[in-house]
Every structure is written in C-alpha cells, then in structure tokens.
Design an enzyme around this catalytic site. Structure first.
Site, PDB file in Angstrom:
ATOM      1  N   LYS A  22       0.841  -1.209   0.000  1.00 49.38           N
ATOM      2  CA  LYS A  22       0.000   0.000   0.000  1.00 49.38           C
ATOM      3  C   LYS A  22       0.871   1.252   0.000  1.00 49.38           C
ATOM      4  CE  LYS A  22      -1.753   1.623   4.115  1.00 49.38           C
ATOM      5  NZ  LYS A  22      -1.433   3.048   4.307  1.00 49.38           N
ATOM      6  N   ARG A  92      -4.268  10.653   4.883  1.00 51.06           N
ATOM      7  CA  ARG A  92      -3.249  11.657   5.066  1.00 51.06           C
ATOM      8  C   ARG A  92      -2.158  11.604   3.993  1.00 51.06           C
ATOM      9  NH1 ARG A  92       1.166  12.578   7.213  1.00 51.06           N
ATOM     10  NH2 ARG A  92       1.551  14.444   8.453  1.00 51.06           N
ATOM     11  N   ASP A 116      -4.569  12.662  12.730  1.00 53.78           N
ATOM     12  CA  ASP A 116      -5.384  11.505  12.354  1.00 53.78           C
ATOM     13  C   ASP A 116      -5.394  10.503  13.497  1.00 53.78           C
ATOM     14  OD1 ASP A 116      -2.981  10.241  12.314  1.00 53.78           O
ATOM     15  OD2 ASP A 116      -3.109   9.556  10.252  1.00 53.78           O
TER      16      ASP A 116
HETATM   17  C1  UD1 Z   1       4.418   6.520   6.386  1.00 58.88           C
HETATM   18  C2  UD1 Z   1       3.444   5.372   6.260  1.00 58.88           C
HETATM   19  C3  UD1 Z   1       2.958   4.919   7.628  1.00 58.88           C
HETATM   20  C4  UD1 Z   1       4.148   4.604   8.521  1.00 58.88           C
HETATM   21  C5  UD1 Z   1       5.140   5.756   8.536  1.00 58.88           C
HETATM   22  C6  UD1 Z   1       6.403   5.431   9.322  1.00 58.88           C
HETATM   23  C7  UD1 Z   1       2.365   5.777   4.144  1.00 58.88           C
HETATM   24  C8  UD1 Z   1       1.120   6.109   3.432  1.00 58.88           C
HETATM   25  N1  UD1 Z   1       2.311   5.797   5.465  1.00 58.88           N
HETATM   26  O1  UD1 Z   1       3.702   7.605   6.977  1.00 58.88           O
HETATM   27  O2  UD1 Z   1       2.131   3.777   7.461  1.00 58.88           O
HETATM   28  O3  UD1 Z   1       3.665   4.372   9.829  1.00 58.88           O
HETATM   29  O4  UD1 Z   1       5.516   6.108   7.204  1.00 58.88           O
HETATM   30  O5  UD1 Z   1       7.031   4.310   8.771  1.00 58.88           O
HETATM   31  O6  UD1 Z   1       3.385   5.479   3.546  1.00 58.88           O
HETATM   32  N2  UD1 Z   1       6.714  14.132  10.961  1.00 58.88           N
HETATM   33  C9  UD1 Z   1       6.877  15.455  11.321  1.00 58.88           C
HETATM   34  N3  UD1 Z   1       6.907  16.393  10.330  1.00 58.88           N
HETATM   35  C10 UD1 Z   1       6.789  16.068   9.002  1.00 58.88           C
HETATM   36  C11 UD1 Z   1       6.629  14.707   8.658  1.00 58.88           C
HETATM   37  C12 UD1 Z   1       6.605  13.765   9.649  1.00 58.88           C
HETATM   38  O7  UD1 Z   1       6.979  15.779  12.499  1.00 58.88           O
HETATM   39  O8  UD1 Z   1       6.837  16.962   8.158  1.00 58.88           O
HETATM   40  C13 UD1 Z   1       6.690  13.093  12.009  1.00 58.88           C
HETATM   41  C14 UD1 Z   1       5.360  12.348  12.062  1.00 58.88           C
HETATM   42  O9  UD1 Z   1       4.405  13.041  12.824  1.00 58.88           O
HETATM   43  C15 UD1 Z   1       5.765  11.032  12.673  1.00 58.88           C
HETATM   44  C16 UD1 Z   1       7.179  10.820  12.122  1.00 58.88           C
HETATM   45  O10 UD1 Z   1       7.631  12.095  11.685  1.00 58.88           O
HETATM   46  O11 UD1 Z   1       5.866  11.159  14.049  1.00 58.88           O
HETATM   47  C17 UD1 Z   1       7.248   9.847  10.974  1.00 58.88           C
HETATM   48  O12 UD1 Z   1       6.374  10.242   9.965  1.00 58.88           O
HETATM   49  P1  UD1 Z   1       6.611   9.843   8.434  1.00 58.88           P
HETATM   50  O13 UD1 Z   1       7.825   8.994   8.313  1.00 58.88           O
HETATM   51  O14 UD1 Z   1       6.534  11.095   7.632  1.00 58.88           O
HETATM   52  O15 UD1 Z   1       5.343   8.948   8.147  1.00 58.88           O
HETATM   53  P2  UD1 Z   1       4.319   9.067   6.972  1.00 58.88           P
HETATM   54  O16 UD1 Z   1       5.018   9.289   5.683  1.00 58.88           O
HETATM   55  O17 UD1 Z   1       3.242  10.015   7.344  1.00 58.88           O
END
Ligand code: UD1
Length: 417
Positions: A22, A92, A116
């Site tokens: 996914k 998201r 979320d």
């Molecule tokens: C993706 C996955 C999700 C998985 C996650 C971590 C998809 C659709 N989703 O989510 O299933 O759990 O990777 O492996 O691929 N953060 C910030 N600022 C930002 C971006 C992120 O603070 O600009 C924080 C987030 O709140 C979180 C952490 O960084 O605590 C990791 O997030 P991220 O790696 O970006 O996860 P997603 O891409 O949202």
C-alpha cells in the site's frame, strides 16, 4: 460499519500470498501526475486507500482503470491542482501530491490534513523542503495554497527526522525540478527504494535511495512506464505474527524477507521458528511466546506499523515485555481494547509494559486504526471464545480481504457488513 468475527483457538496452517505494498503503490500512483500519458502499475492491492487515492487523481483530471491487480492511470496535459479536504482528511498520504503538483503545475491547493488516528502528524518537513526548492505557501481557510510559478529548483535539504512522506514528496518534486536536489537524513524504507526505481524507469536520475543521502538530478523528460509494486512487508509481517500467535505453521509467499529483518529477528526471540528463502518465509509458532522488548524506529528498525500486532503476541507471552513507540504519540490507543480481552498492559508516555497472560478472552472490541485493527483480529485468533472486531473499515484501508486470507489458513473467521 463492517465487523470481523473471530472464533479463537485454531492454529493457522498453510500457504498464503501477499499483495503489493500500500505504502509504495499510493506514492507510485502520484508519480503519474508528473507526466501526461498512460501509466501502468501492477501488483496494486485492492484496498480502500488505493480507491481513495484513485478518487483524488480523478478529481485532478486523471482517468483510471483497474483490471485484476493492474491499474492504468491516464494523466491529461492539464491537471486541476487541487486536493480537497474530504479526500485529504480520509487519507493523510494525499499530502504527497503537493510536491509533484507544484513541480508540474506551478501551483497547488491542498487541504491541510491535520491530525489523524495516530496523533498530530505535522507536515513541516514537507513544507520546509519545498520552500527551499522555491515554493511559497499561504494557509487560506484551512487550505494550503502553494505557488512556484518559476518552477521548482534543486536544493540541499536536511530532514530533522527521516520522514517517509517528506522524502517521497521531495523525491517526486526533485525528479522534475531544475538542477540537483539532495535529501540528507532521508528515510531508507524499501518503499522509497521502489519509488526511486519507478521514477528512474520513467527517466529520472535518483541515486542513493535506501541510504541516508539521496541525490536527484531533475529532468523535464519523464515518460510513462509500467511498474510492478514491491511486496507488502506489513501484510507479510502480519501473517507471520498471526502464525506465531496461534502456534501455527504458515508459509508466506510473494514477499521479500530481507525487508523484515528486525521484525523476524524479534519473532525468533519469542521462540518462533523462522525459515526464509527467495520470495517466501515460513513461521512456526511457539506454544507460548517468550517475552521480548522492542523499540519502533525508522527502517531498518522495527516498523511502527507492526507494533500493535507484535504487542498482541506479547500479551500472551510467558513474562513481561517492554515496548517503546518512537513514531506516533497516539499509537497506543488500541491498548484499552486489548485489555478488554484480558491483556495486562500499562502505558506511560511512549512506553508500554506488557505482562503476558496465559489466555485472552474474546469480546466485542473496536478497531481504532488499520494496524491496531489487525492486531485485535490476531488477538481474537488466540482468544478463548468469540471476538467481534467492529469498525473493520479501518482494516480494509490496508489489507485486502484479511478475513478471507486467514480463513484459508484455517481460522474460524467471518465478516459481517
Ligand atoms: C508513512 C506510512 C505509515 C508509517 C510511517 C512510518 C504511508 C502512506 N504511510 O507515513 O504507514 O507508519 O511512514 O514508517 O506510507 N513528521 C513530522 N513532520 C513532518 C513529517 C513527519 O513531524 O513533516 C513526524 C510524524 O508526525 C511522525 C514521524 O515524523 O511522528 C514519521 O512520519 P513519516 O515517516 O513522515 O510517516 P508518513 O510518511 O506520514
């Protein structure tokens, strides 16, 4: 709301195949907006989040057609560079359209996703990176208006945390930006490597994907291609833990075991038998798991999306385990539901102490999110009596026919709409 009904007690046995990831397929669909024409993805799972992303692409002007596990995306010359709140709020990952829209249209209006099921989830790193590439943002009534009328240009971007989404957004934007982009402290997930392979097949020049520094040389000359989505390590990992929690013996095919190194090693520590080969892994469950401590971390650490399933397993361990969740502040929301089934778990900040019990006892529970929903189903497989996992629509976001596949492995499980 759909419900999954599980009668516990059966040890899972047999062979089950997994679909495409996914978390790779969603972003590879988005890559199609970088260039007009007819794109094809294969090994695309038939799950709710893919349908949502398809709706978003249709909203932007693309045409989509699914045939089996293949998805054709036809991107028009002129896109409507908008992602409305009703779609962004439901998924998201929609935020990943921001970079590619700015790169190909010079503007984007994307509703701010907000938090979320897993907590606050800011997007500051996505925005900071795109600003360095020349984008400007204004927040107007909850909608982010982005502009880059002179196009995006390459930049050196340091991420303060290896965010998967930010790395992907910037890789997509960098692929067509003018000049060189470097992403330092990039996420190293296999889905990122798959996305880079997809973009490179389209004609992009991305080096270092899968390492902490990714270099991208932008080009305006991408072409639509056909790409096979990498297998879903989270679906494979969920079946592996399902085998372990039931003391069963399951072979998972169509997967890449090296993408689950840390998780399989922790499963072995519980006493599970783990065998692996090219494209398959086999898990034999222990009669009673041993306790194991683990910490969720970006890849190659233990994946946060397999944390709840592993905690379900540890809730019947012969001793106490400590789990530390480093990615999401609200990931432990399922603990209350698991406790209703008899698990003894206490949480404090990002830590959980799991005192293993000999038995769980089936009861009605509610799935708070995709992975916690799967964890509750797994707990139901082990529990005495019947478990009703309500709000199963969350599970449908990330698993294609989880109940049907577990049934093939011998589980007594049904779905009610
Ligand atoms: C993706 C996955 C999700 C998985 C996650 C971590 C998809 C659709 N989703 O989510 O299933 O759990 O990777 O492996 O691929 N953060 C910030 N600022 C930002 C971006 C992120 O603070 O600009 C924080 C987030 O709140 C979180 C952490 O960084 O605590 C990791 O997030 P991220 O790696 O970006 O996860 P997603 O891409 O949202």
């Amino acid at each position: 709301m759909p419900e999954i009904i599980v009668d516990g007690g059966a040890a899972l046995r047999g062979t089950i195949g997994v679909g495409g990831a996914k978390n790779a397929a969603l972003k590879e669909m988005v890559a199609a907006i970088l260039v007009p024409g007819r794109h094809r993805l294969t090994n695309v799972p038939d799950i709710a989040d893919i349908t949502l992303m398809a709706d978003l692409l249709i909203h932007m002007g693309c045409r989509l057609q699914r045939e089996g596990d293949s998805l054709w995306i036809v991107t028009p010359e002129q896109l409507r560079p908008e992602a409305p709140l009703e779609l962004v709020r439901r998924m998201r990952a929609s935020i990943v359209v921001l970079g590619p829209l700015l790169a190909s249209c010079g503007e984007a209006k994307v509703a701010l996703p907000g938090g979320d099921d897993l907590g606050a989830r800011p997007i500051d790193m996505h925005l900071d990176g795109l600003r360095k590439m020349g984008a400007e943002f204004r927040l107007v009534h909850g909608v982010l208006h982005g502009e880059a009328h002179n196009g995006l240009r390459g930049a050196e971007i340091e991420l303060s945390f290896p965010s998967v989404g930010a790395t992907e957004n910037l890789m997509l934007a960098g692929a067509v930006a003018k000049g060189e982009t470097s992403i330092v402290n990039a996420a190293r997930e296999p889905e990122i490597v798959d996305q880079a392979n997809h973009l490179n097949a389209m004609g992009a020049s991305i080096r270092g994907a899968g390492t902490p520094i990714v270099h991208i040389t932008g080009t305006p000359d991408l072409q639509p291609v056909e790409h096979n989505v990498v297998p879903d390590r989270l679906e494979a990992g969920t079946f592996a833990i399902a085998a372990a929690i039931t003391g069963g013996d399951v072979t998972v095919t169509g997967c890449i075991p090296s993408h689950l190194r840390m998780e399989l090693s922790k499963l072995e520590d519980t006493g599970a038998m783990v065998e692996k080969g090219e494209g398959w892994l086999r898990i034999g469950g222990p009669v009673r798991p041993r306790p194991v401590d683990f910490v969720t971390l970006p890849y190659p650490g233990f994946h946060t999306d397999l944390h709840p399933q592993m905690v379900a397993l540890l809730s019947v361990a012969d001793g106490t385990s400590i789990v530390t969740e480093n990615l999401y502040d609200a990931r432990f929301r399922y603990v209350g539901e698991l406790s209703r089934m008899g698990a003894d778990i206490s949480t404090e900040a990002q830590h959980a102490v799991i005192r293993g019990k000999e038995e769980l006892s089936g009861c009605p529970v509610l799935a708070p999110d995709i992975r916690a929903g799967a964890a509750l189903v797994l707990a139901g497989l082990r529990a005495d009596g019947r478990t009703y996992v309500g709000d199963a629509h969350h599970i449908d976001r990330g698993y294609q026919d989880l109940a049907g596949k577990l049934q093939k492995l011998g589980a007594t499980i049904a779905r009610s709409e």
